[in-house]
Write a protein that holds these residues in place. Structure first.
Motif, PDB file in Angstrom:
ATOM      1  N   VAL B 190     -14.784 -23.334  -4.262  1.00 35.59           N
ATOM      2  CA  VAL B 190     -15.199 -24.461  -3.427  1.00 35.59           C
ATOM      3  C   VAL B 190     -15.423 -23.984  -1.991  1.00 35.59           C
ATOM      4  O   VAL B 190     -16.406 -24.349  -1.342  1.00 35.59           O
ATOM      5  CB  VAL B 190     -14.121 -25.579  -3.464  1.00 35.59           C
ATOM      6  N   HIS B 191     -14.502 -23.153  -1.499  1.00 37.38           N
ATOM      7  CA  HIS B 191     -14.612 -22.683  -0.120  1.00 37.38           C
ATOM      8  C   HIS B 191     -15.888 -21.863   0.102  1.00 37.38           C
ATOM      9  O   HIS B 191     -16.491 -21.925   1.179  1.00 37.38           O
ATOM     10  CB  HIS B 191     -13.385 -21.848   0.254  1.00 37.38           C
ATOM     11  N   HIS B 192     -16.306 -21.107  -0.888  1.00 37.23           N
ATOM     12  CA  HIS B 192     -17.499 -20.259  -0.731  1.00 37.23           C
ATOM     13  C   HIS B 192     -18.792 -20.997  -1.066  1.00 37.23           C
ATOM     14  O   HIS B 192     -19.868 -20.410  -0.980  1.00 37.23           O
ATOM     15  CB  HIS B 192     -17.379 -19.007  -1.607  1.00 37.23           C
ATOM     16  N   ALA B 193     -18.681 -22.252  -1.473  1.00 34.64           N
ATOM     17  CA  ALA B 193     -19.876 -23.012  -1.868  1.00 34.64           C
ATOM     18  C   ALA B 193     -20.611 -23.564  -0.653  1.00 34.64           C
ATOM     19  O   ALA B 193     -19.992 -23.851   0.374  1.00 34.64           O
ATOM     20  CB  ALA B 193     -19.458 -24.164  -2.776  1.00 34.64           C
ATOM     21  N   VAL B 194     -21.928 -23.717  -0.793  1.00 33.56           N
ATOM     22  CA  VAL B 194     -22.696 -24.380   0.263  1.00 33.56           C
ATOM     23  C   VAL B 194     -23.202 -25.748  -0.193  1.00 33.56           C
ATOM     24  O   VAL B 194     -23.985 -26.380   0.520  1.00 33.56           O
ATOM     25  CB  VAL B 194     -23.884 -23.513   0.767  1.00 33.56           C
ATOM     26  N   ASN B 195     -22.756 -26.196  -1.341  1.00 28.36           N
ATOM     27  CA  ASN B 195     -23.068 -27.566  -1.749  1.00 28.36           C
ATOM     28  C   ASN B 195     -22.508 -28.505  -0.666  1.00 28.36           C
ATOM     29  O   ASN B 195     -21.402 -28.284  -0.172  1.00 28.36           O
ATOM     30  CB  ASN B 195     -22.377 -27.897  -3.081  1.00 28.36           C
ATOM     31  N   ALA B 196     -23.274 -29.541  -0.322  1.00 30.38           N
ATOM     32  CA  ALA B 196     -22.902 -30.395   0.813  1.00 30.38           C
ATOM     33  C   ALA B 196     -21.468 -30.915   0.694  1.00 30.38           C
ATOM     34  O   ALA B 196     -20.727 -30.950   1.679  1.00 30.38           O
ATOM     35  CB  ALA B 196     -23.878 -31.558   0.907  1.00 30.38           C
ATOM     36  N   ARG B 197     -21.052 -31.295  -0.494  1.00 26.97           N
ATOM     37  CA  ARG B 197     -19.718 -31.889  -0.662  1.00 26.97           C
ATOM     38  C   ARG B 197     -18.590 -30.880  -0.404  1.00 26.97           C
ATOM     39  O   ARG B 197     -17.465 -31.268  -0.128  1.00 26.97           O
ATOM     40  CB  ARG B 197     -19.570 -32.471  -2.057  1.00 26.97           C
TER      41      ARG B 197
END
Lengths: 130, 295
Positions: B190-197
């Motif tokens: 989750v921390h490495h994601a760039v999905n807006a949420r």
């Protein structure tokens, strides 16, 4: 040889070994789009979202260009085995050569999309200011 | 020279990366690794050990200097070790949150996030410019409390070693009690994601409880495919551009900005611009929520 130098040389050898193994195991394929649906999903994954209303795929599946309802243009550009989302800046002229289109003076963004290239040439990129 | 757990862990890192490479290959995941991306990640990691060797002594000297002002000396008592580790992890949380919310710190931290892949090699994309960015200031309070500088540095090293194994897509979910307390591959994806949420969530180092406590926790949603990297993807494997691109961007922005806005390009959040021409994480999330009719 000082321990720090030995550690550096050992680490460098490990880096070369891992990269070689990755290459030998086939982690060197280029990114490829199988169809419009896959491209649509990747456009939607852009930060904040980009909902395409029109998509054109590179004939080899190596890139894609899309327009959203606000008239913004965006591209999927290959980078290794992934794609990079790039919003085409407003007022960027779209050049057409045969069945290829090129946004602005960026030959590396040239994308071959076939007969529909002319339709994208008609895109008023001045609308691309959403 | 203080005990450095990272140096001893390097052979284990190498073995685990090779293991993950083979595992993903034979599991049929052709996208888990990309040889040039892996090369860039590992070269950044190697460079960071050189940077650490150059500046590590200065950090240690600063900790010793600050420790001299401590009202009490805790010493090397056995109970000080777990206490120091937990407090160092809290200091890491504060550092890490700042590293995502203040562009000056982000410029140093961004290379850890600039890979579009999420595998064990990504974990080794460590900063070259942490000392220049003054990242060490977050650990000085521990020395001021009275913890031994050598103990602080050892705990920081152990924390970094812990964070290595969570950079993987191979491990899905762990037992509920573990996911509740510890930082895990799921939380760190989750921390490495760039999905807006997911933007600016899950800053934890070892214990995820800090995020739960301070309202920055987001669970991984299995239905939402994660896209890794940074908001504006680099699109290059160039080692030096990957390491220094945000510093170059800051210099360019400060040079071009009107005088009254120049400093804001250093201390405001990444993506901030004086003319509103760019988007911060908060703006991206707001736009995403609006598109879903949630705000």
């Amino acid at each position: 040889m000082p321990a720090a130098v030995l550690q550096f040389v050992g680490s460098l050898a490990a880096v070369v070994a891992i990269v070689t193994v990755a290459w030998l195991l086939g982690s060197r394929k280029s990114a490829n789009l199988s169809d419009e649906e896959e491209a649509r999903e990747l456009f939607r994954l852009a930060p904040g979202g980009f909902e395409p209303v029109e998509i054109a795929l590179d004939t080899e599946g190596a890139a894609a260009i899309a327009r959203d309802a606000d008239g913004r243009l965006a591209m999927l550009v290959p980078h290794g085995n992934q794609f990079v989302f790039r919003l085409v800046p407003p007022d960027t002229p779209i050049r057409v050569e045969g069945d290829s289109v090129t946004p602005g003076n960026r030959p590396f963004l040239r994308i071959t999309i076939g007969e529909s290239a002319r339709d994208w040439a008609n895109t008023d990129s001045g609308d691309n200011n959403g | 020279m203080p005990f450095d757990p990272v140096a001893y862990a390097i052979p284990v890192f190498v073995a685990l990366i090779l293991g993950e490479l083979l595992w993903t290959r034979f599991a049929g995941d052709a996208h888990a690794y990309e040889w040039r991306d892996t090369g860039t990640s590992l070269a950044i990691g190697l460079g960071s050990t050189v940077a650490g060797a150059i500046t590590g002594g200065l950090t240690a000297a600063l900790l010793v200097w600050v420790h001299g002002f401590a009202p009490l000396s805790i010493g090397w008592a056995w109970w000080a070790w777990p206490l120091c580790f937990v407090l160092d992890d809290l200091a890491y949380y504060v550092f890490h949150r700042s590293a995502h919310r203040v562009r000056w710190f982000w410029a140093s931290h961004v290379n850890h996030h600039s890979s579009q892949h999420y595998n064990l090699s990504t974990a080794l994309r460590q900063s070259w410019t942490g000392f220049v960015a003054l990242s060490f200031i977050f650990r000085l309070p521990l020395a001021l409390i009275g913890f031994e500088p050598g103990m602080i540095l050892a705990c920081a090293g152990l924390n970094l070693v812990y964070q290595f194994w969570i950079h993987t897509e191979t491990v899905k979910r762990l037992p509920r009690w573990f996911e509740a307390v510890m930082n895990t591959p799921s939380h760190h994806r989750v921390h490495h994601a760039v999905n807006a949420r997911y933007l600016d969530r899950n800053y934890a180092g070892t214990f995820i409880v800090w995020d739960r406590l301070f309202g920055t926790f987001a669970p991984e949603d299995g239905e939402d495919r994660i896209r890794y990297g940074i908001v504006s993807q680099l699109g290059t494997f160039n080692l030096f551009y990957a390491v220094f691109h945000e510093w170059i961007g800051i210099a360019r922005d400060v040079w071009k900005a009107p005088w009254r806005h120049k400093l804001s390009y250093l201390w405001r959040e990444p993506g901030w611009s004086h003319d509103g021409s760019r988007e911060t994480s908060d703006m991206i999330r707001r736009r995403w929520l609006e598109s879903r009719g949630e705000q």
